[in-house]
Design an enzyme around this catalytic site. Sequence first.
Site, PDB file in Angstrom:
ATOM      1  N   ASN A 120       0.912  -1.124  -0.726  1.00 52.40           N
ATOM      2  CA  ASN A 120       0.239   0.040   0.052  1.00 52.40           C
ATOM      3  C   ASN A 120       0.899   1.700  -0.130  1.00 52.40           C
ATOM      4  O   ASN A 120       2.097   1.150   0.320  1.00 52.40           O
ATOM      5  CB  ASN A 120      -1.109  -0.130   0.888  1.00 52.40           C
ATOM      6  CG  ASN A 120      -2.286  -0.755   1.125  1.00 52.40           C
ATOM      7  OD1 ASN A 120      -2.609  -0.656   0.310  1.00 52.40           O
ATOM      8  ND2 ASN A 120      -2.187  -1.883   1.978  1.00 52.40           N
ATOM      9  N   HIS A 175      -8.268   1.432  -3.844  1.00 54.56           N
ATOM     10  CA  HIS A 175      -8.178   0.883  -2.643  1.00 54.56           C
ATOM     11  C   HIS A 175      -7.587   1.229  -1.653  1.00 54.56           C
ATOM     12  O   HIS A 175      -6.391   1.954  -1.419  1.00 54.56           O
ATOM     13  CB  HIS A 175      -7.114  -0.027  -2.779  1.00 54.56           C
ATOM     14  CG  HIS A 175      -6.973  -1.089  -2.040  1.00 54.56           C
ATOM     15  ND1 HIS A 175      -8.306  -2.361  -1.004  1.00 54.56           N
ATOM     16  CD2 HIS A 175      -5.677  -1.313  -0.307  1.00 54.56           C
ATOM     17  CE1 HIS A 175      -7.899  -2.410   0.143  1.00 54.56           C
ATOM     18  NE2 HIS A 175      -6.019  -2.142   0.280  1.00 54.56           N
TER      19      HIS A 175
HETATM   20  P1  NAD Z   1       4.872  -6.251   8.002  1.00 59.24           P
HETATM   21  O1  NAD Z   1       5.761  -5.242   8.051  1.00 59.24           O
HETATM   22  O2  NAD Z   1       4.625  -7.351   8.485  1.00 59.24           O
HETATM   23  O3  NAD Z   1       6.033  -6.759   7.169  1.00 59.24           O
HETATM   24  C1  NAD Z   1       6.709  -6.127   5.901  1.00 59.24           C
HETATM   25  C2  NAD Z   1       7.680  -7.106   5.229  1.00 59.24           C
HETATM   26  O4  NAD Z   1       8.171  -6.449   3.998  1.00 59.24           O
HETATM   27  C3  NAD Z   1       8.450  -7.086   6.512  1.00 59.24           C
HETATM   28  O5  NAD Z   1       9.034  -8.400   6.969  1.00 59.24           O
HETATM   29  C4  NAD Z   1      10.164  -6.608   6.075  1.00 59.24           C
HETATM   30  O6  NAD Z   1      11.472  -6.726   6.609  1.00 59.24           O
HETATM   31  C5  NAD Z   1       9.466  -6.339   4.396  1.00 59.24           C
HETATM   32  N1  NAD Z   1      10.758  -5.393   3.891  1.00 59.24           N
HETATM   33  C6  NAD Z   1      10.609  -3.963   3.951  1.00 59.24           C
HETATM   34  N2  NAD Z   1      10.948  -3.475   3.163  1.00 59.24           N
HETATM   35  C7  NAD Z   1      11.789  -4.611   1.972  1.00 59.24           C
HETATM   36  C8  NAD Z   1      12.926  -3.972   1.188  1.00 59.24           C
HETATM   37  N3  NAD Z   1      13.280  -2.805   0.467  1.00 59.24           N
HETATM   38  N4  NAD Z   1      12.594  -5.627   0.045  1.00 59.24           N
HETATM   39  C9  NAD Z   1      12.792  -6.500   1.692  1.00 59.24           C
HETATM   40  N5  NAD Z   1      11.611  -6.681   1.824  1.00 59.24           N
HETATM   41  C10 NAD Z   1      10.942  -5.624   2.687  1.00 59.24           C
HETATM   42  O7  NAD Z   1       4.175  -5.773   6.736  1.00 59.24           O
HETATM   43  P2  NAD Z   1       2.197  -6.238   6.232  1.00 59.24           P
HETATM   44  O8  NAD Z   1       1.335  -6.481   7.208  1.00 59.24           O
HETATM   45  O9  NAD Z   1       3.263  -7.514   5.846  1.00 59.24           O
HETATM   46  O10 NAD Z   1       2.016  -5.375   5.551  1.00 59.24           O
HETATM   47  C11 NAD Z   1       3.157  -5.073   3.941  1.00 59.24           C
HETATM   48  C12 NAD Z   1       2.284  -4.438   3.020  1.00 59.24           C
HETATM   49  O11 NAD Z   1       0.860  -4.636   2.434  1.00 59.24           O
HETATM   50  C13 NAD Z   1       2.041  -3.029   3.708  1.00 59.24           C
HETATM   51  O12 NAD Z   1       2.132  -2.271   3.028  1.00 59.24           O
HETATM   52  C14 NAD Z   1       0.510  -3.739   3.658  1.00 59.24           C
HETATM   53  O13 NAD Z   1      -0.163  -1.733   4.296  1.00 59.24           O
HETATM   54  C15 NAD Z   1       0.150  -4.063   2.682  1.00 59.24           C
HETATM   55  N6  NAD Z   1      -1.452  -4.849   2.725  1.00 59.24           N
HETATM   56  C16 NAD Z   1      -1.762  -4.910   2.158  1.00 59.24           C
HETATM   57  C17 NAD Z   1      -3.670  -5.041   1.652  1.00 59.24           C
HETATM   58  C18 NAD Z   1      -4.076  -5.349   0.308  1.00 59.24           C
HETATM   59  O14 NAD Z   1      -5.339  -4.853   0.378  1.00 59.24           O
HETATM   60  N7  NAD Z   1      -3.901  -4.947  -1.028  1.00 59.24           N
HETATM   61  C19 NAD Z   1      -3.794  -6.040   3.160  1.00 59.24           C
HETATM   62  C20 NAD Z   1      -2.949  -5.157   3.811  1.00 59.24           C
HETATM   63  C21 NAD Z   1      -1.439  -5.206   2.917  1.00 59.24           C
END
Ligand code: NAD
Length: 307
Positions: A120, A175
């Site tokens: 997101n 979204h």
């Molecule tokens: P989280 O903090 O649990 O995990 C994020 C992961 O990304 C971490 O393990 C981190 O180390 C890794 N990361 C960060 N930067 C990185 C990079 N440059 N290279 C590789 N890995 C990297 O977060 P989450 O709850 O898993 O959410 C992840 C994303 O998904 C967020 O942006 C969240 O808003 C999004 N999301 C989207 C939807 C949707 O409907 N599209 C729904 C839920 C969450």
Amino acid sequence: MKISIIGLGSVGSAVATAIKNTGLVHEMVLFDRDGVRSAAAAADLGHASAFSFDVKITAANSYREIRGSEIVVIAAGANQKPGQTRTDLLSANSNVIRDIIPRVMANTDPKTVKIIIVTNPLDVMVMLARDLSGLPSARVIGTGTMLDSARLRTILARQLSVSPMSINAYVLGEHGDSSVVNWESACVGAIPLNDFCKSMKLSLPQTTRRTIEHRVHNAAYEIIMGRGATWDGIAAAVNDLLRCIINDEKRILTVSTCAPKTNVAMSLPTIVGRDGAISVLLPRMSQSEKTSLQKCVRIIKKNYNNI
Ligand code: NAD
């Protein structure tokens, strides 16, 4: 089929589990900038192969190991904390996408690879990934409002006492907070929603519709308040999208792709198959839904111009 998942936090891990449990792929590579986390996820999930599908799951130490992947799912980046909107993640996550996409492109086949964006704020990340990858819009696909539409369908289903699978209703546009519930095209089975309500002697007045819209818009905020993040619903959505692509199902999903005319990514009903987002369709909309959708375009464009 080999796929890779970048980002193994709450969402990436749940996505990996969902995919593993359907046996859709034979090989899955997990990459996170926190290598300890992705190694642990690969080991934990790998052990589950003794109970169901034997998928080869490895944690990658470098992007070289994603070579041969036909689909790359990007679930990396900051998630919303209680009180934050998706747009609050704009700056942090555009840097994440800028970091990841060139590395993905250096290690996959640009003629065939499909990138699925989950990070997101979704629509802006799709636009950025499309620009950085140089791939056709059809192969840079955001999960878009698939989850929002699923929430709408579930809430409506309970209201109407039918299965969510019999509710054909879309959430369109961003979204995010400006997404649009498309009442005008909603059907139960093939029966228009209003006709269904009439024949079942059910009433769905404007006040109830506004309450449903509010519940759809606020679902993520409520889940984040309760358990810190959302992961199960989005994992099911990604799994469904992957299934549609891998099996060339050509189902209609509300994914987010860049539209050629506006050059803005947002969700509309789209035929999805092996070639990605094949055709974007415009459903019947009321005048106020059209106006709300135009507002989405302006918001997404503005956010994109801010990165
Ligand atoms: P989280 O903090 O649990 O995990 C994020 C992961 O990304 C971490 O393990 C981190 O180390 C890794 N990361 C960060 N930067 C990185 C990079 N440059 N290279 C590789 N890995 C990297 O977060 P989450 O709850 O898993 O959410 C992840 C994303 O998904 C967020 O942006 C969240 O808003 C999004 N999301 C989207 C939807 C949707 O409907 N599209 C729904 C839920 C969450």
